[in-house]
Structures are given as C-alpha cells and as structure tokens.
Design a protein around this motif. Structure first.
Motif, PDB file in Angstrom:
ATOM      1  N   SER A  15       0.847  -1.181   0.000  1.00 47.27           N
ATOM      2  CA  SER A  15       0.000   0.000   0.000  1.00 47.27           C
ATOM      3  C   SER A  15       0.885   1.234   0.000  1.00 47.27           C
ATOM      4  CB  SER A  15      -0.902   0.001   1.230  1.00 47.27           C
ATOM      5  OG  SER A  15      -1.714   1.155   1.219  1.00 47.27           O
ATOM      6  N   TYR A  28      -3.187   3.455  -2.622  1.00 45.75           N
ATOM      7  CA  TYR A  28      -3.540   2.411  -3.579  1.00 45.75           C
ATOM      8  C   TYR A  28      -2.784   1.128  -3.287  1.00 45.75           C
ATOM      9  CZ  TYR A  28       1.055   2.961  -5.448  1.00 45.75           C
ATOM     10  OH  TYR A  28       2.410   2.983  -5.555  1.00 45.75           O
ATOM     11  N   THR A  29      -3.330   0.043  -3.811  1.00 46.32           N
ATOM     12  CA  THR A  29      -2.640  -1.241  -3.930  1.00 46.32           C
ATOM     13  C   THR A  29      -3.104  -1.862  -5.237  1.00 46.32           C
ATOM     14  OG1 THR A  29      -4.380  -2.466  -2.778  1.00 46.32           O
ATOM     15  CG2 THR A  29      -2.536  -1.692  -1.439  1.00 46.32           C
ATOM     16  N   CYS A  31      -4.701  -5.201  -6.970  1.00 46.23           N
ATOM     17  CA  CYS A  31      -5.595  -6.252  -6.477  1.00 46.23           C
ATOM     18  C   CYS A  31      -4.967  -7.635  -6.594  1.00 46.23           C
ATOM     19  CB  CYS A  31      -6.910  -6.248  -7.265  1.00 46.23           C
ATOM     20  SG  CYS A  31      -7.746  -4.669  -7.304  1.00 46.23           S
ATOM     21  N   ASP A  32      -4.050  -7.796  -7.539  1.00 45.48           N
ATOM     22  CA  ASP A  32      -3.453  -9.113  -7.751  1.00 45.48           C
ATOM     23  C   ASP A  32      -2.035  -9.143  -7.189  1.00 45.48           C
ATOM     24  OD1 ASP A  32      -1.906  -7.743  -9.601  1.00 45.48           O
ATOM     25  OD2 ASP A  32      -2.864  -8.633 -11.340  1.00 45.48           O
ATOM     26  N   SER A 126     -13.739   3.484  -1.202  1.00 46.48           N
ATOM     27  CA  SER A 126     -12.924   2.422  -1.782  1.00 46.48           C
ATOM     28  C   SER A 126     -13.301   2.336  -3.252  1.00 46.48           C
ATOM     29  CB  SER A 126     -13.196   1.092  -1.084  1.00 46.48           C
ATOM     30  OG  SER A 126     -12.434   0.067  -1.680  1.00 46.48           O
ATOM     31  N   VAL A 128     -12.365   0.395  -6.757  1.00 44.36           N
ATOM     32  CA  VAL A 128     -11.667  -0.690  -7.437  1.00 44.36           C
ATOM     33  C   VAL A 128     -11.837  -0.481  -8.938  1.00 44.36           C
ATOM     34  CG1 VAL A 128     -11.510  -3.184  -7.804  1.00 44.36           C
ATOM     35  CG2 VAL A 128     -12.023  -2.280  -5.515  1.00 44.36           C
ATOM     36  N   GLN A 130     -10.865  -2.069 -12.553  1.00 40.86           N
ATOM     37  CA  GLN A 130     -10.402  -3.286 -13.218  1.00 40.86           C
ATOM     38  C   GLN A 130     -10.391  -3.067 -14.721  1.00 40.86           C
ATOM     39  OE1 GLN A 130     -13.720  -5.371 -11.343  1.00 40.86           O
ATOM     40  NE2 GLN A 130     -12.243  -6.919 -10.671  1.00 40.86           N
ATOM     41  N   CYS A 143      -5.722  -4.428 -12.133  1.00 39.89           N
ATOM     42  CA  CYS A 143      -6.723  -4.143 -11.108  1.00 39.89           C
ATOM     43  C   CYS A 143      -6.064  -3.293 -10.029  1.00 39.89           C
ATOM     44  CB  CYS A 143      -7.263  -5.440 -10.505  1.00 39.89           C
ATOM     45  SG  CYS A 143      -8.530  -5.157  -9.231  1.00 39.89           S
ATOM     46  N   ASN A 145      -6.806  -0.929  -6.445  1.00 33.35           N
ATOM     47  CA  ASN A 145      -7.716  -0.656  -5.339  1.00 33.35           C
ATOM     48  C   ASN A 145      -7.264   0.652  -4.687  1.00 33.35           C
ATOM     49  OD1 ASN A 145      -9.391  -0.620  -3.147  1.00 33.35           O
ATOM     50  ND2 ASN A 145      -8.803  -2.633  -2.390  1.00 33.35           N
TER      51      ASN A 145
END
Length: 151
Positions: A15, A28-29, A31-32, A126, A128, A130, A143, A145
């Motif tokens: 993060s 942010y991060t 997702c995978d 939040s 997301v 994709q 992806c 987040n």
C-alpha cells in the motif's frame, strides 16, 4: 496551492500513499499479486471547489490491448455507491490512444477525471478499477484498489 500526486508501483501488495492534504488522502494497492510497471499522477490533491483533476498515466501492459473494458466499483463508508462499465477499446474505430498498445510497449496517456466535478461527502471511499481484455470480464489486465478519505 498546487500539488502534484505521483506514484510508481513495481511491487504487488504494497500500500502506497498517493497524496495527503488538509481535505484529502489517497492511497492504492494492486488487487493481484503480479508486479506491474505503472505510474500515475494527479493534480490537485484536493476536493475543495470541485476541482477538475488532471491525470497522467504511464503503464507497460502485460498483454496487447486490442480490447479493453474498464469496470469501476465505488464504495462509500462501506456501502456500494457506483458500478460503471465502459468498453474503451473494441478493435475498430477506437478513439483512445491506448488502444492497440502491444505487450511490453510503454503506454502514456493524459486525461481529465470527470467525477472530480462532484462534491464528495466526507467519509471513506474504496474504488476498485479493473481492466479486462474481454467483454465477459474473465481476462483481467490490471486491477487497482484506491482508498480515498475525504476529510
């Protein structure tokens, strides 16, 4: 006050703080668990006076971008607030410069984030984002987040 948001991510699962100001925090991060070569900047770091956010993206995709469907899921204080889907690249008469980018090529794009013209209530968001290489949303290219805290 002029502030610039900037981040580069090469490591999955970490993060990172994008920006912080008196009225906004963003982080942010991915997702995978796959490492990405990705850079994003955004100005200004504020939600005051409904700013027009200017964004710039640099990304080296892991596969060719002939078809690209973007899906945005937004939650506000834990409740789903928005689901938006848009095909950006279909392979024919595409209007976006990222369409046709090949695996390993550097994609660079600048754009406005239109939603910044909205007034964001204080709270936790939040978001997301994709990107899929197929309309059935089975083959994910990327992806992200994002966490946005409006103070």
């Amino acid at each position: 006050m002029f502030e610039l948001l900037f981040f580069i991510l090469f490591t999955p699962g970490v993060s990172e703080l994008i920006c912080t100001s008196s009225d906004l925090e963003m982080s942010y991060t991915f997702c995978d668990s796959t490492a990405h070569s990705f850079k994003f900047n955004l100005t200004p770091c504020s939600t005051r006076n409904k700013p027009v956010w200017k964004a710039a993206l640099t990304w080296i995709p892991r596969s060719d971008i002939h078809f690209l469907k973007i899906v945005f899921n937004v939650w506000y204080d834990g409740a789903k607030a928005l689901l938006w889907k848009e095909v950006l690249c279909s392979g024919a008469d595409d209007e976006y410069s990222l369409c046709g980018t090949l695996k390993g090529e550097t994609l660079e794009s600048a754009f406005d984030i239109k939603g910044s013209r909205l007034e964001f209530p204080k709270g936790d968001y939040s978001i997301v984002v994709q990107g899929f290489s197929d309309d059935s949303e089975n083959n994910m290219l990327i992806c992200l987040n994002f966490t946005m805290i409006v103070k």
